[in-house]
Motif scaffolding. Structure first.
Motif, mmCIF file in Angstrom:
data_model
loop_
_atom_site.group_PDB
_atom_site.id
_atom_site.type_symbol
_atom_site.label_atom_id
_atom_site.label_comp_id
_atom_site.label_asym_id
_atom_site.label_seq_id
_atom_site.Cartn_x
_atom_site.Cartn_y
_atom_site.Cartn_z
ATOM 1 N N VAL A 64 4.064 14.006 -10.823
ATOM 2 C CA VAL A 64 3.455 12.941 -10.028
ATOM 3 C C VAL A 64 4.437 11.780 -9.964
ATOM 4 O O VAL A 64 5.008 11.383 -10.987
ATOM 5 N N LYS A 65 4.617 11.250 -8.771
ATOM 6 C CA LYS A 65 5.456 10.065 -8.597
ATOM 7 C C LYS A 65 4.552 8.910 -8.197
ATOM 8 O O LYS A 65 3.839 8.983 -7.201
ATOM 9 N N LEU A 66 4.559 7.840 -9.005
ATOM 10 C CA LEU A 66 3.753 6.669 -8.656
ATOM 11 C C LEU A 66 4.391 5.406 -9.222
ATOM 12 O O LEU A 66 5.208 5.455 -10.143
ATOM 13 N N TRP A 67 3.980 4.290 -8.639
ATOM 14 C CA TRP A 67 4.465 2.980 -9.081
ATOM 15 C C TRP A 67 3.299 2.008 -9.089
ATOM 16 O O TRP A 67 2.446 2.035 -8.192
ATOM 17 N N ASN A 68 3.236 1.195 -10.118
ATOM 18 C CA ASN A 68 2.299 0.068 -10.142
ATOM 19 C C ASN A 68 2.861 -1.003 -11.061
ATOM 20 O O ASN A 68 4.010 -0.911 -11.510
ATOM 21 N N GLU A 69 2.050 -2.029 -11.335
ATOM 22 C CA GLU A 69 2.541 -3.163 -12.125
ATOM 23 C C GLU A 69 2.912 -2.773 -13.546
ATOM 24 O O GLU A 69 3.691 -3.465 -14.203
ATOM 25 N N GLY A 102 0.816 -1.206 0.000
ATOM 26 C CA GLY A 102 0.000 0.000 0.000
ATOM 27 C C GLY A 102 0.850 1.257 0.000
ATOM 28 O O GLY A 102 0.555 2.228 -0.707
ATOM 29 N N LYS A 103 1.933 1.254 0.788
ATOM 30 C CA LYS A 103 2.852 2.402 0.818
ATOM 31 C C LYS A 103 3.512 2.602 -0.539
ATOM 32 O O LYS A 103 3.671 3.729 -1.015
ATOM 33 N N LYS A 104 3.906 1.484 -1.146
ATOM 34 C CA LYS A 104 4.599 1.574 -2.428
ATOM 35 C C LYS A 104 3.686 2.124 -3.518
ATOM 36 O O LYS A 104 4.139 2.783 -4.458
ATOM 37 N N ARG A 105 2.373 1.860 -3.391
ATOM 38 C CA ARG A 105 1.417 2.282 -4.407
ATOM 39 C C ARG A 105 0.829 3.667 -4.134
ATOM 40 O O ARG A 105 -0.080 4.098 -4.841
ATOM 41 N N GLU A 106 1.352 4.367 -3.127
ATOM 42 C CA GLU A 106 0.860 5.714 -2.848
ATOM 43 C C GLU A 106 1.236 6.663 -3.987
ATOM 44 O O GLU A 106 2.303 6.551 -4.590
ATOM 45 N N VAL A 107 0.347 7.600 -4.255
ATOM 46 C CA VAL A 107 0.578 8.615 -5.287
ATOM 47 C C VAL A 107 1.104 9.878 -4.613
ATOM 48 O O VAL A 107 0.512 10.359 -3.646
ATOM 49 N N HIS A 108 2.209 10.402 -5.115
ATOM 50 C CA HIS A 108 2.821 11.606 -4.529
ATOM 51 C C HIS A 108 2.862 12.726 -5.566
ATOM 52 O O HIS A 108 3.313 12.529 -6.693
ATOM 53 N N ILE A 109 2.368 13.901 -5.194
ATOM 54 C CA ILE A 109 2.452 15.089 -6.045
ATOM 55 C C ILE A 109 3.638 15.913 -5.556
ATOM 56 O O ILE A 109 3.692 16.332 -4.402
ATOM 57 N N LEU A 110 4.603 16.138 -6.422
ATOM 58 C CA LEU A 110 5.817 16.872 -6.063
ATOM 59 C C LEU A 110 5.786 18.234 -6.742
ATOM 60 O O LEU A 110 6.060 18.364 -7.940
ATOM 61 N N TRP A 111 5.411 19.270 -5.970
ATOM 62 C CA TRP A 111 5.369 20.625 -6.516
ATOM 63 C C TRP A 111 6.730 21.292 -6.333
ATOM 64 O O TRP A 111 7.419 21.066 -5.355
ATOM 65 N N ASN A 112 7.106 22.122 -7.287
ATOM 66 C CA ASN A 112 8.363 22.855 -7.193
ATOM 67 C C ASN A 112 8.327 23.814 -6.013
ATOM 68 O O ASN A 112 7.307 24.448 -5.737
ATOM 69 N N SER A 113 9.441 23.942 -5.319
ATOM 70 C CA SER A 113 9.500 24.831 -4.152
ATOM 71 C C SER A 113 9.602 26.292 -4.567
ATOM 72 O O SER A 113 9.126 27.180 -3.866
ATOM 73 N N LYS A 114 10.198 26.564 -5.725
ATOM 74 C CA LYS A 114 10.380 27.946 -6.176
ATOM 75 C C LYS A 114 9.288 28.300 -7.190
ATOM 76 O O LYS A 114 9.359 27.941 -8.344
ATOM 77 N N LEU A 115 8.283 28.986 -6.716
ATOM 78 C CA LEU A 115 7.175 29.408 -7.566
ATOM 79 C C LEU A 115 6.934 30.894 -7.376
ATOM 80 O O LEU A 115 7.247 31.465 -6.327
ATOM 81 N N SER A 116 6.348 31.521 -8.387
ATOM 82 C CA SER A 116 6.090 32.957 -8.281
ATOM 83 C C SER A 116 5.045 33.236 -7.224
ATOM 84 O O SER A 116 4.160 32.431 -6.960
ATOM 85 N N ALA A 117 5.129 34.391 -6.613
ATOM 86 C CA ALA A 117 4.192 34.764 -5.546
ATOM 87 C C ALA A 117 2.762 34.843 -6.043
ATOM 88 O O ALA A 117 1.817 34.641 -5.284
ATOM 89 N N SER A 118 2.583 35.108 -7.343
ATOM 90 C CA SER A 118 1.228 35.246 -7.881
ATOM 91 C C SER A 118 0.470 33.928 -7.860
ATOM 92 O O SER A 118 -0.752 33.897 -7.850
#
Length: 290
Positions: free
Chosen positions: A101-106, A43-59
């Motif tokens: 998006v970082k994910l793993w499945n079969e 279940g942990k391995k199949r978790e979906v992770h959204i990785l947003w960039n840390s440096k984004l414009s203030a707007s």
């Protein structure tokens, strides 16, 4: 599955299942502590992770700490629709990569690099620099059924959904299209649309007829929008070519006249050249690794 045609789905019946079969099924369902540990780790391995960039414009605001305003969300699912956005939209304006998006499945493991081919497994997000409320996603990875809800929760959970409009682009085999005619006589590829009840804009192709359905991530996104009353439209291209194909990609061109995409296309003078380069590069890559 998404249809919005109002079919009645019959509930499964347990009639005819005797007590011995129920007892045997109950024994099979018992899990050992080792089984539960394996299930947790999987279940942990199949978790979906959204990785947003840390440096984004203030707007745009913070992608990690609060929801950001989003007026348009353009989502391409599959290598031909991804190549279409790359050729005719991303290369027509100024966009900035803002997440993945970082994910793993079969069936896939997403790539960590942004230097990818249209047939690689990846899911990347871009924002329009001139209007940070416009978000584009190229999803060229398989999202399994048990991962689709996570994907929806984490992607849409970051957006303020007031005044949001969603456009989805996808492809599927023409053999999936249900019609009284023979699919051999159909002028493949062709576009069909399916929309939520709140989508009031003009669509760019005929609506998908009964009893056709859509499946997978396109269906999950459209169903989510239907439930949460978000105007959304899916443009599905039916094609007889499963690989990256110029004719299939260009079948999406009518969508460029839609309200959500028309304002995003500034210069298409190099679109044809970029498209040919994408297809050629992919063919060379496939010849090397096959």
């Amino acid at each position: 599955m998404a249809t919005f045609f109002g079919e009645v789905v019959a509930a499964p019946s347990r009639a005819g299942v005797d007590d011995e079969e129920e007892e045997a099924a109950g024994e099979q369902r018992e899990e050992t502590p080792e089984d539960r540990e394996i299930r947790r780790e999987l279940g942990k391995k199949r978790e979906v992770h959204i990785l947003w960039n840390s440096k984004l414009s203030a707007s745009t605001g913070s992608f990690t700490d609060e929801q950001f305003p989003c007026s348009k969300f353009i989502l391409a699912i599959g290598h031909n629709s991804v190549a279409f956005l790359s050729s005719f939209v991303l290369n027509s304006g100024c966009w900035e990569a803002v997440g993945s998006v970082k994910l793993w499945n079969e069936w896939c493991r997403t790539s960590n690099t942004r230097s990818v081919l249209p047939t690689d497994a990846f899911c990347l997000f871009y924002k329009l620099i001139s209007d940070p409320t416009v978000l584009l996603c190229q999803c060229n990875c398989y999202v399994a059924e048990d991962q689709q809800f996570q994907w929806l929760e984490k992607v849409f959970g970051c957006m303020r959904e007031e005044d949001l409009q969603v456009t989805i682009l996808s492809t599927c085999p023409v053999t999936d299209y249900k019609t009284p005619e023979s699919t051999l006589t159909l002028p493949s590829p062709f576009l069909k649309a399916l929309k939520t009840k709140d989508f009031k804009e003009t669509i760019c192709c005929p609506l998908l007829e009964q009893p056709n359905i859509v499946q997978g991530l396109p269906a999950a996104v459209l169903s989510y929008c239907q439930v949460w009353q978000i105007p959304a439209v899916l443009y599905q291209c039916y094609t007889d070519v499963i690989k990256l194909d110029t004719v299939t990609i260009e079948a999406f061109k009518p969508v460029l006249s839609s309200k959500n995409l028309k304002s995003l296309v500034k210069d298409m003078s190099r679109s044809g050249e970029i498209l040919k380069k994408l297809v050629t590069t992919n063919e060379i890559h496939n010849n090397i690794y096959t």
